[in-house]
Design an enzyme around this catalytic site. Structure first.
Site, PDB file in Angstrom:
ATOM      1  N   GLY A 283       0.621  -1.276   0.157  1.00 22.37           N
ATOM      2  CA  GLY A 283       0.197   0.292   0.278  1.00 22.37           C
ATOM      3  C   GLY A 283       0.486   1.103   0.231  1.00 22.37           C
ATOM      4  NE  ARG A 284       4.982  -0.094   4.402  1.00 25.42           N
ATOM      5  CZ  ARG A 284       4.411  -1.550   4.830  1.00 25.42           C
ATOM      6  NH1 ARG A 284       3.654  -0.966   4.894  1.00 25.42           N
ATOM      7  NH2 ARG A 284       5.318  -1.909   5.036  1.00 25.42           N
ATOM      8  CD  GLU A 369       1.427   0.937   7.097  1.00 30.69           C
ATOM      9  OE1 GLU A 369       0.268   0.772   7.653  1.00 30.69           O
ATOM     10  OE2 GLU A 369       1.348   0.834   5.491  1.00 30.69           O
ATOM     11  CG  HIS A 400       9.123  31.536  11.432  1.00 30.20           C
ATOM     12  ND1 HIS A 400      10.044  31.966  12.647  1.00 30.20           N
ATOM     13  CD2 HIS A 400       9.952  31.074  11.123  1.00 30.20           C
ATOM     14  CE1 HIS A 400      10.490  33.278  11.319  1.00 30.20           C
ATOM     15  NE2 HIS A 400      10.632  32.075  10.944  1.00 30.20           N
ATOM     16  CE  LYS A 533      -6.199  -1.738   9.193  1.00 33.12           C
ATOM     17  NZ  LYS A 533      -5.628  -3.159   8.084  1.00 33.12           N
TER      18      LYS A 533
HETATM   19  O1  F6P Z   1      -3.919  -0.431   8.134  1.00 34.77           O
HETATM   20  C1  F6P Z   1      -2.899  -0.274   7.536  1.00 34.77           C
HETATM   21  C2  F6P Z   1      -3.121  -0.050   6.041  1.00 34.77           C
HETATM   22  O2  F6P Z   1      -2.855  -1.482   5.342  1.00 34.77           O
HETATM   23  C3  F6P Z   1      -1.905   0.018   5.034  1.00 34.77           C
HETATM   24  O3  F6P Z   1      -0.770  -0.412   5.058  1.00 34.77           O
HETATM   25  C4  F6P Z   1      -2.655   0.339   3.723  1.00 34.77           C
HETATM   26  O4  F6P Z   1      -2.094   1.908   3.474  1.00 34.77           O
HETATM   27  C5  F6P Z   1      -3.812   0.679   4.826  1.00 34.77           C
HETATM   28  O5  F6P Z   1      -4.353   0.331   5.514  1.00 34.77           O
HETATM   29  C6  F6P Z   1      -5.311   1.103   3.570  1.00 34.77           C
HETATM   30  O6  F6P Z   1      -5.385  -0.137   2.936  1.00 34.77           O
HETATM   31  P1  F6P Z   1      -5.981  -0.406   1.564  1.00 34.77           P
HETATM   32  O7  F6P Z   1      -5.701  -0.335   0.320  1.00 34.77           O
HETATM   33  O8  F6P Z   1      -6.746  -1.961   1.512  1.00 34.77           O
HETATM   34  O9  F6P Z   1      -7.274   0.334   1.899  1.00 34.77           O
END
Ligand code: F6P
Length: 569
Positions: A283-284, A369, A400, A533
């Site tokens: 995802g990242r 992450e 600042h 979660k």
């Molecule tokens: O909760 C973390 C995560 O899994 C991230 O790694 C990811 O980018 C994000 O949630 C969103 O996940 P998704 O794209 O599956 O909705």
């Protein structure tokens, strides 16, 4: 490739670094005074980036030892393993192939991983999203009432939000004339409420971006957006209040980006209007996948491809440049030096570019992450400190606010300063201030003067004698003294173009990878976000009024939920 990583702390180079550290005395003033070649010798280039490492707390010996460490932990082999699709994400048994998203079209031989022709799949999706972006931009794609799209709203979170937001802000000048983009991420209902408040549903396109298409925040926001669309269209008399009309509206106002196309269909979005990617894109690490659909629409597919080309430039540099000149490798190794030997806890990233105001936030997910881990890839405990806290704000705002602590606090805070020679908006101050700011002063030059001055002040400080020589009263001398020896890396490029932005992002992706390799961790999983979660779903009934669920909470959580229930109006 073995799943048991080399333990860096058992290598000869680590022992030598420990010895070196015991004898180490940082002296940037002295080093620069006695070594006129230092700046040139410690400056590297990668693509369009000039990277000056000379104001870091390192000697030539430190760098030699760090490069030896990289060899001792097999960094070159691990890098090749990533680029060729080995399953280096061991806890999820996946390849890690974000670099495949930006391979040059037509590269031979094609990249085939786990039986999948990765190049062909990437090219197909990129063509599909480019064609869609062109349709939206040209007005060929319309909303349900035949009006062209004026605003795209990306609904996503984490990697499905931070990358697109960051790039959208960074490349804003390239978006003139195209549809605007907005980004909804937080499940705080304020976010979707505020971002849709002034929108016209007839000209709004929602992109539901979620790798898993199972993320609570994103799906909740997508349902809220869908309800908003229906309600507004019906209220305006634009559609009938029937199930068929509603579905037709979704078909024209919702598209999706996901690896889970079955879940997209279940949400009611036509899979023909969905753009895919693959489980080997974290995802990242996904802004350069279809997760960037909002960007292709806002800026046009050519700009998006230029961004990808920038990533590729850095990939090629990282994959092929010897470690001694390899910028991501050296920056990653410097971070290891700071975290593991000089006890740095954090790392500041300070862009002197307002357009990069979301870059530090983007990097927080990328780095933290990825490398916030306490076990190694084989499940054994880590043998050294890992992931530092990344943070930052654009200069000069940060000056600042928090620079005081960087200049005179008790901690070592390595900082990356980023600046561009040519501004997006070349403004001059016609009047000046009658003093230091001359009439007609180029404001970008005033801005960059700060960029140059800060790293100088951090490196060289101001001695007590220098403070005294200014006539400062003796009792104030210590408060006005600057120790110097505060490490910085300066990164410059000609201008913040799409390609340069791609190079910068890929630079930090690879820096993160290098640190993860040294620490022997899996930088591509994120199990640490799961527990919260799960517990949120368990606590939700208690929040909503279920007394049995409330009674099952610990005393602190129970009291907090009770407070909420007593005060909710
Ligand atoms: O909760 C973390 C995560 O899994 C991230 O790694 C990811 O980018 C994000 O949630 C969103 O996940 P998704 O794209 O599956 O909705």
């Amino acid at each position: 490739m073995t799943t048991t990583p080399v333990d860096a702390t058992t290598t000869p180079s680590w022992a030598d670094l420990q010895r070196h550290h015991r004898e180490f005395r940082g002296d940037l003033r002295g080093w620069f005074a006695t070594d006129p070649g230092r700046a040139e010798r410690l400056t590297r280039t990668a693509g369009d980036l000039l990277v000056d490492l000379s104001k870091n707390l390192v000697t030539d010996e430190t760098l030699d030892l760090l490069v030896r460490l990289a060899h001792d932990v097999d960094l070159p082999a691990r890098t090749e393993a990533m680029f060729t699709g080995e399953h280096i994400n061991v806890t999820e048994d996946r390849a890690v192939l974000h670099t495949a998203l930006r391979r040059a079209p037509g590269t031979q031989p094609p990249l085939v991983v786990d039986g999948q022709d990765v190049d062909a799949d990437v090219a197909r999706e990129l063509d599909k999203l480019s064609a869609f972006a062109d349709q939206v931009r040209s007005g060929a794609w319309t909303g349900v009432t035949g009006k062209p799209v004026r605003t795209v709203v990306n609904i996503g979170i984490g990697g499905s939000d931070l990358g697109p937001v960051m790039v959208y802000e960074a490349l804003a000048p390239y978006g003139e004339g195209g549809p605007a983009a907005r980004f909804v991420s937080n499940i705080d209902p304020t976010d979707v409420a505020q971002k849709t408040a002034d929108l016209d549903p007839e000209t709004t396109l929602f992109i539901v971006a979620s790798k898993t298409f199972g993320t609570l925040e994103t799906l909740t926001n997508a349902r809220l957006a869908r309800a908003w669309l229906w309600e507004r269209l019906v209220a305006a008399g634009a559609i009938e209040d029937t199930a068929e009309a509603r579905q037709a509206a979704v078909g024209k106002h919702f598209v999706a980006v996901s690896t889970a196309l079955d879940k997209v269909a279940a949400f009611g979005i036509d899979p023909a209007n969905a753009f895919g990617f693959w489980d080997w894109v974290g995802g990242r690490y996904s802004v350069d996948s279809a997760i960037g659909t909002s960007l292709a629409i806002a800026f046009g597919p050519d700009v998006f491809r230029e961004l990808l080309a920038g990533f590729r430039t850095m990939d090629e540099h990282f994959r092929t440049t010897p470690l001694e000149r390899n910028v991501p490798a050296l920056m990653g190794l410097l971070n290891v030096w700071y975290v593991n030997f000089l006890d740095a806890h954090t790392h500041a990233v300070l862009p002197y570019a307002q357009q990069l105001h979301r870059f530090p936030a983007y990097l927080q997910q990328l780095t933290m992450e990825s490398n916030g881990k306490s076990v190694r890839a084989d499940g054994s405990p880590v043998t050294s400190q890992t992931g530092e806290v990344f943070w930052g704000e654009p200069g000069t705002n940060g000056q600042h606010a928090f620079y005081q602590l960087i200049h005179q606090g008790t901690r070592t805070i390595p900082a990356d300063f980023i600046a561009f020679a040519t501004p997006a908006y070349p403004l001059s101050d016609a009047e000046g201030d009658g003093g230091a700011v001359q009439p007609g002063a180029d404001v970008h030059e005033l801005f960059l003067a700060n960029f140059f001055a800060q790293t100088k002040a951090l490196a060289f400080g101001k001695t007590a004698d220098e403070v005294r020589a200014e006539g400062t009263a003796e009792h104030l001398v210590s408060a006005r003294t600057f120790s110097g020896n505060r490490p910085t890396t300066s990164i410059m490029a000609p201008a913040l173009t799409p390609s340069v932005l791609g190079q910068l992002v890929a630079l930090y992706e690879h820096v993160t990878f290098v640190q993860g390799v040294v620490w022997g961790i899996d930088s591509f999983d994120q199990w640490g976000v799961e527990l919260g979660k799960k517990l949120a779903l368990e606590v939700a009934p208690a929040v909503a009024g279920d007394d049995a669920a409330l009674a099952a909470q610990d005393a602190s959580t129970k009291a907090l939920v009770e407070y909420y229930r007593a005060h909710r109006s």
